[in-house]
Write an enzyme that holds these catalytic residues in place. Sequence first.
Site, mmCIF file in Angstrom:
data_model
loop_
_atom_site.group_PDB
_atom_site.id
_atom_site.type_symbol
_atom_site.label_atom_id
_atom_site.label_comp_id
_atom_site.label_asym_id
_atom_site.label_seq_id
_atom_site.Cartn_x
_atom_site.Cartn_y
_atom_site.Cartn_z
ATOM 1 C CD GLU A 240 9.255 -4.732 -0.013
ATOM 2 O OE1 GLU A 240 9.236 -3.688 -1.011
ATOM 3 O OE2 GLU A 240 8.642 -5.950 -0.162
ATOM 4 N NE ARG A 318 0.767 -5.211 -3.881
ATOM 5 C CZ ARG A 318 -0.119 -5.134 -3.523
ATOM 6 N NH1 ARG A 318 -1.053 -4.656 -3.526
ATOM 7 N NH2 ARG A 318 -0.526 -5.321 -1.856
ATOM 8 C CD GLU A 720 2.701 -0.446 -3.423
ATOM 9 O OE1 GLU A 720 2.242 -0.497 -2.791
ATOM 10 O OE2 GLU A 720 3.892 -0.811 -4.169
HETATM 11 N N1 LUZ Z 1 6.243 -5.668 -1.085
HETATM 12 C C1 LUZ Z 1 5.596 -7.081 -0.020
HETATM 13 C C2 LUZ Z 1 5.457 -4.546 -1.470
HETATM 14 O O1 LUZ Z 1 6.742 -7.843 -0.055
HETATM 15 N N2 LUZ Z 1 4.371 -7.512 -0.051
HETATM 16 C C3 LUZ Z 1 3.925 -6.997 -1.546
HETATM 17 O O2 LUZ Z 1 2.357 -7.497 -0.957
HETATM 18 C C4 LUZ Z 1 3.677 -5.485 -1.524
HETATM 19 N N3 LUZ Z 1 3.258 -4.677 -2.373
HETATM 20 C C5 LUZ Z 1 3.050 -3.354 -2.987
HETATM 21 C C6 LUZ Z 1 4.536 -2.893 -2.422
HETATM 22 N N4 LUZ Z 1 4.938 -4.029 -2.148
HETATM 23 MO MO1 MOS Z 2 7.413 -1.448 -2.250
HETATM 24 S S1 MOS Z 2 7.292 -2.145 -4.019
HETATM 25 O O1 MOS Z 2 8.889 -1.353 -1.771
HETATM 26 O O2 MOS Z 2 5.732 -0.958 -1.620
#
Ligand code: LUZ
Ligand code: MOS
Length: 764
Positions: A240, A318, A720
């Site tokens: 990510e 989160r 997830e």
């Molecule tokens: N990525 C993000 C995530 O930038 N914001 C989120 O709330 C998120 N949640 C789950 C996985 N990736």
């Molecule tokens: Mo995320 S943990 O790249 O949905």
Amino acid sequence: MKNNIKEHIGLKQSMKNIDSYTHVRGESIYVDDVNVREGTFYAVVFDSPKAHGKINSVDYSKAEQLEGVQRILTYKDIPGENQIGGIIPDEPLFAESKVHFWGQPIALIVAESEFIARQARRLIEIDIEELPVLTTAKEAKTKASFINEPRSFNLGDTEKAFCDCDHVFEGETFTNGQEQLYIETQGSYAEPLENGNIKITSSTQGPTQVQKATANVLGVSMHKIEVDVTRLGGGFGGKEDQATPWAVMAALATYHLNQSVKLILSRHDDLRMTGKRHPYESTFKIGLTKDLKILAYEAEFLQNSGAAADLSPAIAERTLFHATNSYFVKNVKTTVLSCKTNLPPNTAFRGFGGPQGMFVIESAIAKAANELGISAQKIQEVNLLKENDEFSYGQIAVQVEAGNSWNSAKSNYDFDNLKKEVKEFNSINSAFKKGIALMPITFGISFTNTPMNHARALVHIYLDGSVGISTAAVEMGQGVNTKLLQIAAQVFSIDPKKVKIETTNTTRVANTSPSAASSTADLNGKALLKACNALLERIKKVASNELKVDSGTIEIIDENVYVNNSKTDLSWAQLIGITMLKRVALSENAHYATPEIHYDKTKEKGHPFAYHVYGTAIIITTIDCTRGTYIFDTIKIVHDFGKSMSKGIDLGQAEGALAQGIGWMTMEEIAYGKDGRLLSNALSTYKVPDIFSIAKTIDVLPLHTEGNNMAILKSKAVGEPPLMYGIGAYFAIQNAIRDFNPNYELKFHAPMTPEKVLMSLYEK
Ligand code: LUZ
Ligand code: MOS
């Protein structure tokens, strides 16, 4: 009339993952499979051999002299800003005078081959004056070493509520990090285009982030950088944010050398240089009434963020959103501290801080149950979230399926009998013990950062009636391309073979959010649905003119035009040809932004999630009390898929996530030395689950629900949430241990490796 579409072509249910054909034939194209230009150079990263220190000197001369080495690039070669931090600008691309973690990039060696670049790396001499190393969040807290300000969510008044509680328990927990272990390691390929423009093929979940960071480091505008993603061999959150540096480095080399450059990390380099799931050290205080209602809950989460922010602030957030998991608690006070340490910056991993939060309340419940001499299920059950309950962040829970999934799991799988069988087994066996646990989950769907919840889709209908689709969705094995294809095929009612999902490319779809947060199919799918519907309306209007009927009477079914339910002579392809001749646009670009969601960070209240996903797992384990090893006899799940678009894909997501959750909880043990060196630096020392370590049987029953309008075609996000069923594995094992050893004092210290199980079995 409208709703019989799915009976025809583009059938929702029977679609296989469109990638399976090329996958099994080895024909799927990843970064390393992209055709390279003649003369392409290969790069290897030179990284810090210490976790914290001052760089006194680096001597590149011997490496530079090696035949075939083209150039060694350092921070001095950066024309723009030496900065890649996404949320907080605190992360240099290359270290300058100091290093902050073992594995921190210092230079890029570019050579004629990867082999030469590797040889050259060994010839670099570096002198580092070592500084004290922090490896744990607790140590960092005592030194007040933080990434940012703490965050707290508050509901009701916990202080007052604890006074009204009949039972109050406190404790502490630890959950370790977790390596994403995407099958394809991090990698990128940069090519020079005309006029100093650069094209990057990257294995990233976030092409726009790569484009933005590259432009910033090169000191050029974003339009000069094109990022293309074919597909990923897994991301799991690890790509990510952390696919970015490697892409920027390759582009930097291309910028200087005007030649294509490929940079693919070896597995060892990847394990050492990249961040993982955040380890958390947490404390809790839970208060219950005599009826077992959780009246108050407090938790402090110490997040081990590593040496730079990366996504840590969002992940911390989160954790707070999911701190009460599937339970309604009237008085809540949770705080998270992002602790700065000398580990590689920890980052996203499926669940994104949510699992870390949920483990703590499950631990609190386990502790309370143990002290009260009852089963945890009793406490879990009476506190399950109900319709119109308020989450600590102010969102009101609607279409709640917590109780429904719990009860369905219990009745469908005859939980009482399973429990009885476990008890009976344990009463006649002493060398083996069984343990059973129930694990409910509630997971919020949307990026918690509201502005990120948007997407676009660009749809072209070609003049022969075939369709090309571009969105921001990155295919990483989760099957999103198949779902997108289904949407288009269904709206147009055309053969799925006539639809192509293009690569993810910043030139075609710009300013995108990463493929993350389980939201990729929802956001991009909704945008696509909008684009396809707009095109369909336009095309129908052309047909109505052509056939001289009202456009409301027209339908397209199986590539034929119908008027008032009767088939005409006009085919889809002919109609598209006519549309073209009438000079009506056959392309559409639609934008979708999730409605209704909002969040106020100054008050820590709002409505951040489009909806929630629910479910319940039953996990049964058998432990070998001589060896400390264990197996999972069975895992039985009732999961809220909404109205699934693809049973095969969604089941695969559920099982894969479950496996990762169990791995995190039981066997994946990341180890850093006190000096900050990664000890679990290979797959010989870092054990991930295999087919034998999950369970002899896994049953997943879909919960029958109405689905949710905020989900694409009412098919709920699935990436997830099922990971968190794995948390139940920890408690199942613990229950088995307790049966064997009445002196065992509950500990909440994951992963529960066989070694720890063995020690627990015989602790006095
Ligand atoms: N990525 C993000 C995530 O930038 N914001 C989120 O709330 C998120 N949640 C789950 C996985 N990736
Ligand atoms: Mo995320 S943990 O790249 O949905």
